[in-house]
Design a protein around this motif. Structure first.
Motif, PDB file in Angstrom:
ATOM      1  N   UNK A  63       0.832  -1.208   0.000  1.00 29.12           N
ATOM      2  CA  UNK A  63       0.000   0.000   0.000  1.00 29.12           C
ATOM      3  C   UNK A  63       0.869   1.261   0.000  1.00 29.12           C
ATOM      4  N   UNK A  93      -7.257   9.758  -3.052  1.00 32.11           N
ATOM      5  CA  UNK A  93      -6.859   9.237  -4.362  1.00 32.11           C
ATOM      6  C   UNK A  93      -8.080   8.558  -4.991  1.00 32.11           C
ATOM      7  N   UNK A  95      -8.682   6.359  -7.063  1.00 33.37           N
ATOM      8  CA  UNK A  95      -8.717   4.910  -7.253  1.00 33.37           C
ATOM      9  C   UNK A  95      -8.491   4.169  -5.932  1.00 33.37           C
ATOM     10  N   UNK A  96      -7.540   4.653  -5.138  1.00 31.58           N
ATOM     11  CA  UNK A  96      -7.184   3.925  -3.915  1.00 31.58           C
ATOM     12  C   UNK A  96      -8.174   4.140  -2.772  1.00 31.58           C
ATOM     13  N   UNK A  97      -8.924   5.256  -2.818  1.00 30.09           N
ATOM     14  CA  UNK A  97      -9.843   5.529  -1.713  1.00 30.09           C
ATOM     15  C   UNK A  97     -10.845   4.392  -1.511  1.00 30.09           C
ATOM     16  N   UNK A  98     -11.208   3.735  -2.591  1.00 31.44           N
ATOM     17  CA  UNK A  98     -12.168   2.628  -2.501  1.00 31.44           C
ATOM     18  C   UNK A  98     -11.716   1.546  -1.520  1.00 31.44           C
ATOM     19  N   UNK A  99     -10.406   1.404  -1.357  1.00 32.20           N
ATOM     20  CA  UNK A  99      -9.861   0.341  -0.506  1.00 32.20           C
ATOM     21  C   UNK A  99      -9.987   0.660   0.978  1.00 32.20           C
ATOM     22  N   UNK A 100     -10.434   1.871   1.311  1.00 31.44           N
ATOM     23  CA  UNK A 100     -10.683   2.223   2.703  1.00 31.44           C
ATOM     24  C   UNK A 100     -12.168   2.392   2.908  1.00 31.44           C
ATOM     25  N   UNK A 101     -12.736   3.562   2.761  1.00 30.45           N
ATOM     26  CA  UNK A 101     -11.990   4.812   2.682  1.00 30.45           C
ATOM     27  C   UNK A 101     -11.474   5.226   4.056  1.00 30.45           C
ATOM     28  N   UNK A 102     -10.235   5.716   4.059  1.00 27.54           N
ATOM     29  CA  UNK A 102      -9.630   6.238   5.295  1.00 27.54           C
ATOM     30  C   UNK A 102      -9.702   5.230   6.431  1.00 27.54           C
ATOM     31  N   UNK A 103      -9.354   4.001   6.136  1.00 20.80           N
ATOM     32  CA  UNK A 103      -9.349   2.991   7.196  1.00 20.80           C
ATOM     33  C   UNK A 103      -8.482   1.798   6.789  1.00 20.80           C
ATOM     34  N   UNK A 104      -8.024   1.088   7.803  1.00 17.16           N
ATOM     35  CA  UNK A 104      -7.309  -0.162   7.549  1.00 17.16           C
ATOM     36  C   UNK A 104      -5.994   0.051   6.817  1.00 17.16           C
ATOM     37  N   UNK A 105      -5.663  -0.935   6.000  1.00 19.15           N
ATOM     38  CA  UNK A 105      -4.356  -0.998   5.338  1.00 19.15           C
ATOM     39  C   UNK A 105      -3.999   0.302   4.623  1.00 19.15           C
ATOM     40  N   UNK A 106      -4.930   0.830   3.840  1.00 25.52           N
ATOM     41  CA  UNK A 106      -4.587   1.967   2.993  1.00 25.52           C
ATOM     42  C   UNK A 106      -4.357   3.218   3.850  1.00 25.52           C
TER      43      UNK A 106
END
Lengths: 428, 428
Positions: A63, A93, A95-106
């Motif tokens: 990440x 970001x 594209x990357x915000x989907x992987x959180x948003x604002x939480x966990x790994x990202x």
């Protein structure tokens, strides 16, 4: 003008799982760090990290790699001029915000990078991070906070008023902590993995060293918890503080029932009584267990969770973490929220290097935001400090003010090399 | 006895960013999937995935790799015998849990694996997933739900009562959906990236095809939102439903103000008016905008967030997602929570293959849990279905009941190969 030329990521893991250190109701692993170095066109290197629990550290490393495009090529001057724009380039970001948003790994990876940028900013200014922040003009501090999604609880004007107020009496508070350091408590005595006699011996030793506040892990078998709590209370007497940490293992009603049983040893707080996302659950527990305080935050995903914990009167103690959220910028928002709601902040530490980081945040909070020591303590766990260039120093149960420039985040190169996973000599 | 021999992970990305498809106030990327195949000792292969937004798909792939140790070597029989123990081996891994807990990358990866296991279970049973679930005995269904951290809102007894009740009238409901399918709505008309004339033309075409419920994206410039909303309302007339989706861009007070302005076009719901973690914020918005319903869930991290949204009366429509949470087992908990609180479920779809998955969940919900169609609609977005072996079929704005064994999650091998990142021919 300092330009960040490259982001280097190291997967550093310490084999702590076998010792029982760090064992609680939920977590058991090899204390690890996703360690970031920002190489610049000058002599300075920025260091930052996020703490993980062993396996999976390669995921946060991946990440960081994905986010580093927003850091490489940036100058410190442009980051300082538009800090929220920089922060959102990471957290929003598209594209990357989907992987959180604002939480966990990202978000933890964001924290590692943002922390490294702040280490670099403090080093460039030639001061420790706490001082860079505590002596920054109010408007500049406010400009470092992303108020998105928290304006219903804290506006920029609210923040400015708190920070202006924090300039009054600053010299006296600084003199106080230079002289006396910052109160802390130890979690080294009561990990679930320790047998009773080890708990008793460690408690006795800690008391002799000057500690007057100690935390134990609970959430295993309730009668075991009661027995271990009595041992600690027996050793520390009625006046020292005994805190308990359930690491989220209980359901809401189970937490309330367990604390009714454990109340006999007069706990000061119950930490993480239930799932970290359960704002309403924490609020119910807080109403039921008062005057015992509910404490949480080491796994609170972001400022929006903290905002709600405060709005719902769910906590009596707010525990910030230096690496779980999006780094120093988001911690600023959280400290300001706590001040707005009048809840004391007691940072989470331990793990890898968390003590090194949070001391800066606690000193800053006292000097410029919260402005009181009452009810404030920084967690202290006595391990892995030897891997840091500028390790914490404690005396008689208090943190001493750090003096070296930066965020105390730099690991010794030989430690990074030795504990790198999977190719370092310790892991080969 | 089927044994899972290997987990294969594919980083599949479709270059959608350039077309404006999928563009909203927050997200803009290449629709992607972390696609998992479970190889067995038999003829069957389980397929599952989580949806991502382009860059960063390699991070969820790494998380699947880290979690796959809990799946490889397991038999379907032992998973079916102790489903919660299996689920917790993923969600409560004592090292990986720190990276969530139960949220973001690590939980989405759990979802991909758990979905693949359910695809395999349904294929092994020779039935579509909706039927496997809808015709499962109550005690077996209850045994598939992890009630940890939600017992203050839903107990196993509550769940059993709901599922027992769902056996009454089952044959009639099945006959109804076999005949008429399931209501849906389309999001293909109003992406932020589309110009006005494209919005008008798409709306007119969708209405002609039979759609009577359409969703538009809002959260850009408010006057632009009003103008586009008027175009759609003008095309669909006063009786069709117009939903709005702000994708979390607003602060709480901003959401309330924007909806006061947009109320003139009579929106049916406002989706994601603010940050996905903000339970209390959603509750305030819901109180302010009623009778417009607040809808959310595609980014709700887990069952604990859904529990609170329901406890706080924060939503009038609950939107489950098939891939954001820990797969089918956690969706079962969410559907049961919604039924307990009497809130209709309208699944989120679109992305890559989400329509294919959620149709099973919606049919199951109607047949056995919610038992009503009133207020229920499945989202429909018309793209990327051609990459699936068993794509959704719709007619006149309704989903038709899937009939092939499994979870409709299997991608065509040629699509996986062609769109694999970074080595597939599309990306080379």
């Amino acid at each position: 003008m300092t330009t960040i030329r490259a982001v280097e990521v190291h997967d550093v893991r310490f084999p702590t799982a076998d010792t029982g250190d760090g064992s609680d109701a939920i977590n058991r692993g090899d204390y690890s760090a996703t360690y970031v170095e920002l190489r610049t066109d000058g002599d300075l290197t920025g260091a930052g990290f996020t703490f993980t629990n062993g396996r999976g550290n390669e995921i946060t490393c991946a990440a960081v790699e994905a986010l580093s495009r927003h850091v490489t090529g940036r100058t410190l001057a442009e980051i300082a001029a538009e800090p929220v724009a920089f922060w959102r380039s990471l957290t929003a970001d598209p594209q990357l915000r989907w992987l959180g948003p604002e939480k966990g790994v990202i978000h933890m990876a964001t924290g590692a990078l943002v922390n490294a940028v702040w280490d670099l900013r403090a080093k460039a200014a030639g001061v420790p991070l706490w001082r860079l922040l505590a002596e920054m003009p109010t408007d500049e501090l406010v400009a470092n906070v992303d108020f998105h999604h928290i304006t219903d609880a804290l506006t920029p004007d609210d923040a400015a008023a708190i920070l202006d107020n924090g300039q009054k009496g600053y010299a006296e508070r600084l003199a106080l902590v230079e002289r006396e350091g910052f109160p802390s408590y130890t979690t080294s005595v009561g990990w679930l993995g320790y047998p009773d006699d080890k708990v008793r011996a460690l408690t006795r030793a800690a008391y002799a060293e000057g500690w007057r506040a100690m935390k134990m892990k609970v959430g295993g078998d309730l009668e075991d918890d009661v027995r271990r709590a009595r041992i600690i209370r027996d050793e520390i007497g009625p006046d020292a503080l005994l805190m308990m940490d359930a690491n989220q293992v209980w359901d809401v009603d189970q937490a309330i029932a367990a604390m009714a049983r454990l109340a006999e040893v007069d706990p000061y707080w119950i930490e993480e009584p239930t799932h970290a996302d359960d704002v309403l659950g924490h609020a119910r527990v807080q109403r039921a267990v008062a005057p015992i305080r509910v404490a949480t935050g080491e796994v609170a995903a972001n400022r929006v969770i903290f905002k709600q914990l405060l709005q719902a009167d769910a906590i009596g103690v707010m525990q910030i973490d230096a690496c779980r959220v999006g780094g120093v910028n988001e911690v600023l928002a959280e400290l300001l929220l706590a001040a707005k709601f009048g809840v004391p902040v007691c940072p989470h530490a331990g793990g890898v290097g968390l003590c090194e980081l949070v001391q800066h945040l606690a000193f800053f909070d006292f000097l410029r935001v919260g402005t009181a020591l009452e009810g404030r303590m920084v967690e202290y766990v006595d391990h892995l400090h030897e891997h840091f260039v500028d390790p914490v120093r404690t005396s008689g149960g208090r943190y001493l003010l750090p003096t070296a420039p930066g965020y105390s985040a730099t690991m010794k190169p030989e430690s990074v090399e030795r504990f790198s996973f999977p190719d370092g000599p310790v892991w080969r």
